[in-house]
Design a protein around this motif. Sequence first.
Motif, PDB file in Angstrom:
ATOM      1  N   MET A   1     -37.915  -6.315  10.942  1.00  0.00           N
ATOM      2  CA  MET A   1     -37.503  -7.820  11.554  1.00  0.00           C
ATOM      3  C   MET A   1     -37.014  -7.858  12.933  1.00  0.00           C
ATOM      4  N   ALA A   2     -37.502  -8.524  13.901  1.00  0.00           N
ATOM      5  CA  ALA A   2     -36.977  -8.851  15.138  1.00  0.00           C
ATOM      6  C   ALA A   2     -35.723  -9.531  15.277  1.00  0.00           C
ATOM      7  N   GLU A   3     -34.669  -9.126  16.085  1.00  0.00           N
ATOM      8  CA  GLU A   3     -33.430  -9.841  16.088  1.00  0.00           C
ATOM      9  C   GLU A   3     -32.859  -9.786  17.536  1.00  0.00           C
ATOM     10  N   MET A   4     -31.972 -10.639  17.584  1.00  0.00           N
ATOM     11  CA  MET A   4     -31.131 -10.773  18.931  1.00  0.00           C
ATOM     12  C   MET A   4     -29.740 -10.548  18.533  1.00  0.00           C
ATOM     13  N   THR A   5     -28.845 -10.252  19.592  1.00  0.00           N
ATOM     14  CA  THR A   5     -27.520 -10.196  19.429  1.00  0.00           C
ATOM     15  C   THR A   5     -26.901 -11.282  20.061  1.00  0.00           C
ATOM     16  N   VAL A   6     -25.963 -12.134  19.440  1.00  0.00           N
ATOM     17  CA  VAL A   6     -25.517 -13.408  19.768  1.00  0.00           C
ATOM     18  C   VAL A   6     -23.847 -13.315  19.986  1.00  0.00           C
ATOM     19  N   GLN A   7     -23.361 -13.959  21.251  1.00  0.00           N
ATOM     20  CA  GLN A   7     -21.985 -13.456  21.570  1.00  0.00           C
ATOM     21  C   GLN A   7     -21.446 -14.674  22.110  1.00  0.00           C
ATOM     22  N   VAL A   8     -20.451 -15.453  21.386  1.00  0.00           N
ATOM     23  CA  VAL A   8     -19.745 -16.796  22.135  1.00  0.00           C
ATOM     24  C   VAL A   8     -18.607 -16.404  22.588  1.00  0.00           C
ATOM     25  N   VAL A   9     -18.169 -16.684  23.827  1.00  0.00           N
ATOM     26  CA  VAL A   9     -17.061 -15.993  24.662  1.00  0.00           C
ATOM     27  C   VAL A   9     -16.434 -17.425  25.226  1.00  0.00           C
ATOM     28  N   THR A  10     -14.941 -17.353  24.998  1.00  0.00           N
ATOM     29  CA  THR A  10     -14.404 -18.658  25.555  1.00  0.00           C
ATOM     30  C   THR A  10     -13.019 -18.157  26.142  1.00  0.00           C
ATOM     31  N   PRO A  11     -12.365 -18.883  27.009  1.00  0.00           N
ATOM     32  CA  PRO A  11     -11.249 -18.284  27.650  1.00  0.00           C
ATOM     33  C   PRO A  11     -10.288 -17.613  26.669  1.00  0.00           C
ATOM     34  N   HIS A  18     -22.705 -11.819  16.329  1.00  0.00           N
ATOM     35  CA  HIS A  18     -23.239 -11.228  15.300  1.00  0.00           C
ATOM     36  C   HIS A  18     -24.816 -11.063  15.720  1.00  0.00           C
ATOM     37  N   ARG A  19     -25.627 -10.474  14.750  1.00  0.00           N
ATOM     38  CA  ARG A  19     -27.195 -10.225  15.152  1.00  0.00           C
ATOM     39  C   ARG A  19     -27.835 -11.598  14.535  1.00  0.00           C
ATOM     40  N   ALA A  20     -28.866 -12.000  15.154  1.00  0.00           N
ATOM     41  CA  ALA A  20     -29.581 -13.328  14.522  1.00  0.00           C
ATOM     42  C   ALA A  20     -31.054 -13.066  14.509  1.00  0.00           C
ATOM     43  N   SER A  21     -31.986 -13.983  13.769  1.00  0.00           N
ATOM     44  CA  SER A  21     -33.127 -13.870  13.816  1.00  0.00           C
ATOM     45  C   SER A  21     -33.616 -15.168  14.946  1.00  0.00           C
ATOM     46  N   MET A  22     -32.582 -16.233  14.788  1.00  0.00           N
ATOM     47  CA  MET A  22     -32.903 -17.596  15.467  1.00  0.00           C
ATOM     48  C   MET A  22     -31.559 -18.127  15.782  1.00  0.00           C
ATOM     49  N   VAL A  23     -31.376 -18.858  17.124  1.00  0.00           N
ATOM     50  CA  VAL A  23     -30.443 -19.417  17.506  1.00  0.00           C
ATOM     51  C   VAL A  23     -30.777 -20.796  18.028  1.00  0.00           C
ATOM     52  N   VAL A  24     -30.008 -21.932  17.449  1.00  0.00           N
ATOM     53  CA  VAL A  24     -30.285 -23.570  18.328  1.00  0.00           C
ATOM     54  C   VAL A  24     -29.286 -23.535  18.937  1.00  0.00           C
ATOM     55  N   LYS A  51     -26.378 -23.482  15.637  1.00  0.00           N
ATOM     56  CA  LYS A  51     -26.983 -22.752  14.527  1.00  0.00           C
ATOM     57  C   LYS A  51     -27.451 -21.430  14.759  1.00  0.00           C
ATOM     58  N   VAL A  52     -26.882 -20.267  14.054  1.00  0.00           N
ATOM     59  CA  VAL A  52     -27.235 -19.045  14.066  1.00  0.00           C
ATOM     60  C   VAL A  52     -27.763 -18.755  12.776  1.00  0.00           C
ATOM     61  N   TYR A  53     -28.808 -18.181  12.878  1.00  0.00           N
ATOM     62  CA  TYR A  53     -29.694 -17.730  11.487  1.00  0.00           C
ATOM     63  C   TYR A  53     -29.628 -16.373  11.338  1.00  0.00           C
ATOM     64  N   ARG A  54     -28.733 -15.976  10.527  1.00  0.00           N
ATOM     65  CA  ARG A  54     -28.097 -14.522  10.649  1.00  0.00           C
ATOM     66  C   ARG A  54     -29.447 -13.475  10.076  1.00  0.00           C
ATOM     67  N   VAL A  55     -29.343 -12.407  10.528  1.00  0.00           N
ATOM     68  CA  VAL A  55     -30.295 -11.403  10.077  1.00  0.00           C
ATOM     69  C   VAL A  55     -29.600 -10.784   8.880  1.00  0.00           C
ATOM     70  N   ASP A  56     -28.473 -10.435   8.630  1.00  0.00           N
ATOM     71  CA  ASP A  56     -27.939  -9.697   7.609  1.00  0.00           C
ATOM     72  C   ASP A  56     -27.635 -10.806   6.430  1.00  0.00           C
ATOM     73  N   GLN A  57     -27.910 -11.989   6.259  1.00  0.00           N
ATOM     74  CA  GLN A  57     -27.825 -12.699   5.342  1.00  0.00           C
ATOM     75  C   GLN A  57     -28.927 -13.993   5.185  1.00  0.00           C
ATOM     76  N   GLU A  58     -29.921 -13.640   4.549  1.00  0.00           N
ATOM     77  CA  GLU A  58     -31.006 -14.267   4.510  1.00  0.00           C
ATOM     78  C   GLU A  58     -30.755 -15.912   4.040  1.00  0.00           C
ATOM     79  N   GLN A  59     -31.426 -16.942   4.709  1.00  0.00           N
ATOM     80  CA  GLN A  59     -31.137 -18.171   4.356  1.00  0.00           C
ATOM     81  C   GLN A  59     -29.716 -18.685   4.753  1.00  0.00           C
TER      82      GLN A  59
END
Length: 139
Positions: A1-11, A18-24, A51-59
Amino acid sequence: MAEMTVQVVTPDGIKYAHRASMVVVGTPDGEMGILPDHVNIISPLTVHEMKVYRVDQEQTINWVAVNGGIIEVKNNQITIIANSAERKREIDLDRAKRAKVRAERELEEAQAKPHSADQVRRAQVALERAINRINVGNK
């Protein structure tokens, strides 16, 4: 399954990674969905629930209250630099509700004063953020 790495950074540091299959995310032009192999972009973000659809936790969808910032998508790496962000599990709903009431009161007071455009805008942003936190906290 294709995936992406998602990172949210603040001050305050990394708020989400995490890794995700989709982000909105929310942009000034509306919601934007990002799938693996998305074209490289940089875009401003609005106060919105991510919304982050995680790769390692379906649904499983992870919810993050993002309060403005920018998003960069490049080579299946999503980096969000946000003014502030909170994961659903970190949100204190009672505190968010109190912030909403306070922001509504401040908005009313600012709108009643002449020449208070800055105060009105600050109160509107505070209200937007409180509502966003409440929405994410209730997911």
